[in-house]
Write a protein that holds these residues in place. Structure first.
Motif, PDB file in Angstrom:
ATOM      1  N   LEU A 155       3.872   9.691  -9.892  1.00 10.45           N
ATOM      2  CA  LEU A 155       3.332   9.983 -11.118  1.00 10.45           C
ATOM      3  C   LEU A 155       2.746  11.241 -11.312  1.00 10.45           C
ATOM      4  O   LEU A 155       2.947  11.646 -12.346  1.00 10.45           O
ATOM      5  CB  LEU A 155       2.405   8.759 -11.526  1.00 10.45           C
ATOM      6  CG  LEU A 155       3.300   7.517 -11.823  1.00 10.45           C
ATOM      7  CD1 LEU A 155       2.459   6.246 -12.083  1.00 10.45           C
ATOM      8  CD2 LEU A 155       4.436   7.679 -13.264  1.00 10.45           C
ATOM      9  N   LEU A 156       1.894  11.745 -10.313  1.00 13.85           N
ATOM     10  CA  LEU A 156       1.358  12.939 -10.447  1.00 13.85           C
ATOM     11  C   LEU A 156       2.550  13.927 -10.615  1.00 13.85           C
ATOM     12  O   LEU A 156       2.043  15.168 -11.195  1.00 13.85           O
ATOM     13  CB  LEU A 156       0.606  13.200  -9.029  1.00 13.85           C
ATOM     14  CG  LEU A 156      -0.803  12.437  -8.960  1.00 13.85           C
ATOM     15  CD1 LEU A 156      -1.262  12.631  -7.640  1.00 13.85           C
ATOM     16  CD2 LEU A 156      -1.756  12.835 -10.031  1.00 13.85           C
ATOM     17  N   LEU A 157       3.557  13.696 -10.024  1.00 14.76           N
ATOM     18  CA  LEU A 157       4.666  14.771 -10.215  1.00 14.76           C
ATOM     19  C   LEU A 157       4.951  14.837 -11.737  1.00 14.76           C
ATOM     20  O   LEU A 157       5.211  16.235 -12.332  1.00 14.76           O
ATOM     21  CB  LEU A 157       5.864  14.458  -9.320  1.00 14.76           C
ATOM     22  CG  LEU A 157       6.972  15.428  -9.454  1.00 14.76           C
ATOM     23  CD1 LEU A 157       6.655  16.662  -8.505  1.00 14.76           C
ATOM     24  CD2 LEU A 157       8.053  14.765  -8.679  1.00 14.76           C
ATOM     25  N   LEU A 158       4.953  13.980 -12.515  1.00  9.76           N
ATOM     26  CA  LEU A 158       5.187  13.896 -13.779  1.00  9.76           C
ATOM     27  C   LEU A 158       3.951  14.664 -14.508  1.00  9.76           C
ATOM     28  O   LEU A 158       4.299  15.447 -15.508  1.00  9.76           O
ATOM     29  CB  LEU A 158       5.330  12.725 -14.561  1.00  9.76           C
ATOM     30  CG  LEU A 158       5.631  12.449 -16.022  1.00  9.76           C
ATOM     31  CD1 LEU A 158       7.161  13.077 -16.110  1.00  9.76           C
ATOM     32  CD2 LEU A 158       5.733  10.881 -16.146  1.00  9.76           C
ATOM     33  N   LYS A 164       0.995  -1.315  -0.062  1.00  9.94           N
ATOM     34  CA  LYS A 164      -0.249   0.042   0.016  1.00  9.94           C
ATOM     35  C   LYS A 164       0.968   1.227  -0.171  1.00  9.94           C
ATOM     36  O   LYS A 164       0.555   2.469  -0.674  1.00  9.94           O
ATOM     37  CB  LYS A 164      -0.822  -0.048   1.015  1.00  9.94           C
ATOM     38  CG  LYS A 164      -1.941  -1.298   1.096  1.00  9.94           C
ATOM     39  CD  LYS A 164      -2.783  -1.416   2.344  1.00  9.94           C
ATOM     40  CE  LYS A 164      -3.785  -2.319   2.359  1.00  9.94           C
ATOM     41  NZ  LYS A 164      -4.522  -2.763   3.613  1.00  9.94           N
ATOM     42  N   MET A 165       1.990   1.262   0.579  1.00 10.01           N
ATOM     43  CA  MET A 165       2.768   2.342   0.787  1.00 10.01           C
ATOM     44  C   MET A 165       3.515   2.547  -0.554  1.00 10.01           C
ATOM     45  O   MET A 165       3.487   3.858  -1.137  1.00 10.01           O
ATOM     46  CB  MET A 165       3.841   2.169   1.899  1.00 10.01           C
ATOM     47  CG  MET A 165       4.909   3.246   1.843  1.00 10.01           C
ATOM     48  SD  MET A 165       4.378   4.814   2.121  1.00 10.01           S
ATOM     49  CE  MET A 165       3.927   4.540   4.066  1.00 10.01           C
ATOM     50  N   VAL A 166       4.149   1.357  -1.349  1.00  7.96           N
ATOM     51  CA  VAL A 166       4.487   1.749  -2.677  1.00  7.96           C
ATOM     52  C   VAL A 166       3.620   2.225  -3.755  1.00  7.96           C
ATOM     53  O   VAL A 166       3.785   2.951  -4.628  1.00  7.96           O
ATOM     54  CB  VAL A 166       5.225   0.265  -3.007  1.00  7.96           C
ATOM     55  CG1 VAL A 166       5.527   0.202  -4.466  1.00  7.96           C
ATOM     56  CG2 VAL A 166       6.482  -0.111  -2.198  1.00  7.96           C
ATOM     57  N   LEU A 167       2.239   1.596  -3.395  1.00  8.02           N
ATOM     58  CA  LEU A 167       1.370   1.928  -4.612  1.00  8.02           C
ATOM     59  C   LEU A 167       0.952   3.299  -4.324  1.00  8.02           C
ATOM     60  O   LEU A 167       0.836   4.218  -5.392  1.00  8.02           O
ATOM     61  CB  LEU A 167       0.119   0.929  -4.175  1.00  8.02           C
ATOM     62  CG  LEU A 167      -0.909   1.105  -5.210  1.00  8.02           C
ATOM     63  CD1 LEU A 167      -0.344   0.660  -6.612  1.00  8.02           C
ATOM     64  CD2 LEU A 167      -2.101   0.417  -4.946  1.00  8.02           C
ATOM     65  N   THR A 168       0.873   3.832  -3.198  1.00 12.34           N
ATOM     66  CA  THR A 168       0.585   5.208  -2.969  1.00 12.34           C
ATOM     67  C   THR A 168       1.592   6.139  -3.312  1.00 12.34           C
ATOM     68  O   THR A 168       1.548   7.268  -4.018  1.00 12.34           O
ATOM     69  CB  THR A 168       0.143   5.503  -1.441  1.00 12.34           C
ATOM     70  OG1 THR A 168      -0.870   4.751  -1.039  1.00 12.34           O
ATOM     71  CG2 THR A 168      -0.331   7.171  -1.151  1.00 12.34           C
ATOM     72  N   SER A 169       2.746   5.553  -2.947  1.00  8.01           N
ATOM     73  CA  SER A 169       4.140   6.520  -3.339  1.00  8.01           C
ATOM     74  C   SER A 169       4.278   6.740  -5.056  1.00  8.01           C
ATOM     75  O   SER A 169       4.384   7.597  -5.494  1.00  8.01           O
ATOM     76  CB  SER A 169       5.211   6.097  -2.807  1.00  8.01           C
ATOM     77  OG  SER A 169       5.407   6.100  -1.182  1.00  8.01           O
ATOM     78  N   ALA A 170       3.825   5.436  -5.609  1.00  7.98           N
ATOM     79  CA  ALA A 170       3.845   5.435  -6.865  1.00  7.98           C
ATOM     80  C   ALA A 170       2.997   6.373  -7.377  1.00  7.98           C
ATOM     81  O   ALA A 170       3.299   7.197  -8.575  1.00  7.98           O
ATOM     82  CB  ALA A 170       3.709   4.099  -7.904  1.00  7.98           C
ATOM     83  N   ALA A 171       1.707   6.521  -7.199  1.00 10.80           N
ATOM     84  CA  ALA A 171       0.585   7.310  -7.611  1.00 10.80           C
ATOM     85  C   ALA A 171       1.074   8.752  -7.416  1.00 10.80           C
ATOM     86  O   ALA A 171       0.974   9.698  -8.617  1.00 10.80           O
ATOM     87  CB  ALA A 171      -0.731   7.176  -6.928  1.00 10.80           C
TER      88      ALA A 171
END
Length: 831
Positions: free
Chosen positions: A343-346, A333-340
């Motif tokens: 990607l928002l930064l991109l 859950k931490m990795v999934l949230t961090s990945a989202a």
């Protein structure tokens, strides 16, 4: 084939053929009479038609677009450097995270990682992450679904003392593994060799593999270390290899699993059905994890006939590939949230670049009109503009690779990551894939907008503006909520007196203590500890607070944390019994639950007398205790239950001691007391405050990552908003000049600039706040260590909005000043 060879020949001899074609056209033109030469046609158009036949015209046009695009970018260094900075940050930060995660997922560069699975004991309503050595031997001999099964026992305490005189013994952690561990995980030594099956023979000399950091720190980096003898727990071992620093482990010495009884005196690991090993399996070709689980279900039923007291009914081994996250785990859950969020930064970077491209397009409107007046189609102009964006994205991708390498080097220096500094094909593909995708997002809409020359197409800039404001606000809101949660975590209490608590783990299981002998040792240790001055209470528990291992139950999608404790547990921990009664000595079939568990399992009912709905069955609730978070730090609504301890828990149990003074003053005395009963032991004495600080540090690390993302997004917003404000000023120069000539004040001019931008900014504010609330809700509900997030606290939202308003004011400061200083006479002449 002949056609292909002819076209390739044209490319190779292009200059000569072009020259000959020009000479031939000039010759034919001269042959014509002067009055008919006008019918000859446009030579440039005729050459284009000839190139269509001789070669690939699209390749010529691509070369022209790239050459012209490079010249345009070179002639606008300010725009080019700014745009490259924005996109390099937008790609480089996610790329760094991608390379770190990729290194962790590769499992030490394990060959064919899809077939390497982690094995977990499972049965209806219960699960356990560890298995015993007899189970390892049973499944290795009988499970046909696996080519090999790997056993690991890490984090074992030991005392290192060099054979040389005058050396100082040092407590370290060692790992015991089966010899197939290293080839299955693709681990190669930096020096010497790894463990082999020959090292597991009974008559083989005891061998050890050490890690590079240990080699440098304790053995001076001696290049002749291979073949050298070291002493561990007083036992001599021969060093056969050195593992590279890239291996992420806290274990400094690695030994064959069958040598554990030799190193740990008194150990019965090889025959003990209560030992704990972590198992991995290599699936045979064509065998799926589900098929292996069906086979182990049948094998476990056979094993249950031999050991019904140990094997559960309906037990099987869950096989989960090492590259696959457990969807219910906190890490997933931490990795999934961090990945989202990454990607928002991109997305924010693309939105910012879109505004910059539009802002610069105003100055190129005259150029575009001339090109279209000379016959260029709209699609041709779009292609040229998009080629410039694509070229810019590729250059930014190169910068992003350099930036991510610098970030990874910094992480390596701080021992945070072991990712390789040289990007592999996955990193390169991800980089330029993201760059091309970014060019499509920010370049293509802007190209169509500029090529249309229609003012109403300004809707694109509003979309870009709303996107960048929304993403930036989202990251700022999440950062503010986490900062506020971190402050509350430091000020909140976990529900028990952890500041005066010490945990003693004697390690009885590893030294071969059986249930009666282990209980006798713990009783003696408890009696001696109680006689020490300032010791207020002692308790025996199966698990200490905030340890690396958890006992729990999954019920109706919620995770409950459990423990097995004695009647003195509540008094030692400083926990209050709200209703009901406490355990009695030797009692079984009963349970205590905390208030949160009682409310969730039996809402609007009295929990006393109810039965816990999970395994083992028949646990009747006899008492309700106050909420206390003993499994995870910062869990404001902990779901916990407690069962009475039994004789079988003694070998793995810990002793909890509550003192009245500073717990650090008792560490040495408690360690000597434990060793006084058995000098073979390596007891681990921990101050519970240190465990609390460790868990808080983990939460702070997650906060730091998201705070960095928020900072980068804010920086991108400053650049993007400044570009958009500059775009607006440049587009409305004539209008602003007229306003100033008619007597408009500077504040009115600035308001005229901001009014068209207010709607997307407000929409971005609202969407960012709602998005931040949604992300925080996911973190709060899915990650126990972040359950303290207060999604409805207005202070973080106000702080984020105020900060972003200040950023907005800073962004438009320079364009606003430039607008108020426009000369009306020059503005009226502005094209």
């Amino acid at each position: 084939m002949l056609e292909l060879l002819r076209r390739l020949s044209y490319l190779w001899n292009r200059r000569r053929l072009e020259r000959e074609m020009a000479e031939e056209m000039a010759y034919h033109r001269e042959l014509m009479s002067p009055d008919r030469r006008t019918n000859f046609g446009d030579e440039l158009r005729l050459r284009e038609d000839a190139r269509e036949i001789w070669g690939w015209a699209w390749l010529d046009r691509l070369h022209q677009d790239l050459t012209y695009g490079a010249r345009v970018l070179r002639n606008a260094p300010g725009f080019t450097l700014t745009a490259m900075l924005v996109l390099a940050l937008g790609i480089g930060v996610p790329l760094s995270a991608f390379r770190v995660v990729l290194t962790d997922l590769q499992g030490g560069s394990a060959p064919d990682p899809d077939s390497l699975v982690h094995l977990t004991r499972c049965a209806p309503g219960t699960r356990a992450t560890n298995l015993t050595y007899p189970e390892l031997a049973f499944y290795a001999a009988n499970a046909k679904s696996f080519r090999s099964i790997v056993g690991v026992s890490g984090g074992n305490p030991a005392v290192f003392g060099e054979a040389a005189a005058g050396s100082t013994p040092e407590p370290i952690h060692v790992a015991f593994v089966t010899s197939n561990y290293f080839p299955e995980f693709g681990i190669a030594p930096a020096l010497g060799r790894v463990l082999t099956p020959d090292d597991e023979r009974p008559d083989a000399e005891p061998a050890a593999v050490i890690v590079e950091s240990f080699w440098q720190r304790r053995l001076g980096g001696d290049p002749a270390v291979v073949g050298r003898s070291i002493r561990l727990n007083g036992k001599l071992l021969r060093v056969v290899g050195v593992l590279p620093r890239s291996i992420k482990t806290r274990d400094e010495v690695w030994l064959p699993l069958v040598r554990q009884p030799y190193v740990v005196e008194g150990s019965t690991l090889l025959t003990d059905w209560n030992s704990a090993l972590e198992l991995y399996g290599r699936l045979r070709p064509g065998v799926s994890p589900q098929a292996s689980q069906q086979e182990t279900l049948a094998l476990a039923a056979t094993l249950r006939e031999q050991r019904p007291d140990h094997v559960w009914k309906g037990e099987y081994l869950e096989a989960r590939p090492i590259l696959q996250f457990d969807s219910n785990s906190e890490e997933f859950k931490m990795v999934l949230t961090s990945a989202a969020l990454v990607l928002l930064l991109l997305v924010a970077a693309c939105a910012n670049l879109g505004t910059l491209v539009l802002a610069r397009g105003v100055t190129r409107e005259h150029e575009i009109r001339i090109r279209m007046a000379l016959g260029a189609s709209r699609l041709r102009v779009v292609r040229q503009l998009f080629t410039e964006s694509l070229l810019l994205a590729v250059l930014s991708g190169v910068c992003a690779l350099v930036l991510s390498t610098v970030v990874l080097k910094g992480m390596q220096l701080r021992h945070i990551s072991t990712a390789s500094l040289v990007p592999d094909w996955r990193a390169i593909t991800a980089t330029f894939g993201a760059a091309i995708l970014s060019a499509l997002v920010f370049g293509l809409p802007a190209a169509f907008r500029l090529a249309s020359l229609v003012p109403r197409a300004g809707r694109a800039r509003k979309v870009f503006l709303g996107a960048q404001v929304g993403v930036s606000c989202l990251l700022l809101v999440v950062s503010s909520l986490l900062v506020n949660s971190r402050q509350r975590l430091g000020a909140s209490e976990p529900g028990f007196d952890y500041r005066h608590l010490v945990s003693i783990s004697p390690g009885l299981q590893a030294h071969g203590y059986r249930d009666p002998a282990a209980q006798v040792y713990l009783d003696q240790l408890r009696a001696r500890t109680a006689t020490l001055p300032d010791v207020k209470a002692t308790s025996q528990a199966w698990l200490g607070p905030w340890g690396d291992f958890h006992m729990g139950a999954d019920w109706m999608g919620r995770q409950y944390v459990g423990n097995r404790v004695d009647p003195q547990f509540l008094d030692t921990m400083g926990m209050r019994l709200v209703r009901g009664r406490n355990f009695r000595q030797g009692e079984s079939g009963v349970a205590l639950v905390n208030e949160a568990t009682a409310r969730l399992l039996w809402p609007d009912q009295d929990a006393l007398g109810k039965t816990l709905p999970w395994e083992p069955p028949g646990q009747t609730v006899i008492g309700i205790v106050q909420n206390a978070s003993t499994g995870y730090v910062g869990n404001l609504e902990p779901l916990e239950f407690y069962l009475p301890s039994s004789r079988g828990d003694a070998p793995d149990s810990v002793l909890l001691v509550r003192v009245s003074g500073s717990p650090r003053d008792f560490v040495r005395r408690l360690q000597d007391t434990a060793l006084g009963l058995d000098e073979r032991l390596q007891p681990t004495v921990q101050v519970v405050t240190d465990l609390y600080d460790r868990e808080v540090e983990k939460a702070s690390a997650a906060l730091a990552v998201i705070a960095i993302l928020g900072t980068v997004a804010t920086l991108l917003s400053v650049v993007g908003l400044a570009g958009l404000a500059g775009y607006t000023v440049a587009q409305r120069t004539r209008e602003i000049g007229i306003r100033i000539a008619l007597g408009a004040r500077p504040s009115q001019v600035v308001r005229a600039i901001l009014t068209p931008l207010s709607r997307p900014i407000v929409m971005g504010f609202v969407c960012g706040a709602l998005g931040g609330s949604a992300v925080a809700s996911v973190l709060r509900s899915g990650i126990p260590t972040m359950s303290g997030l207060d999604v409805f606290d207005p202070l973080p939202y106000v702080m984020a909005m105020v900060f972003f308003a200040a950023v907005l004011a800073l962004s438009i400061l320079a364009p606003g000043r430039r607008a108020t200083r426009i000369n009306p006479i020059q503005a009226l002449r502005h094209e």
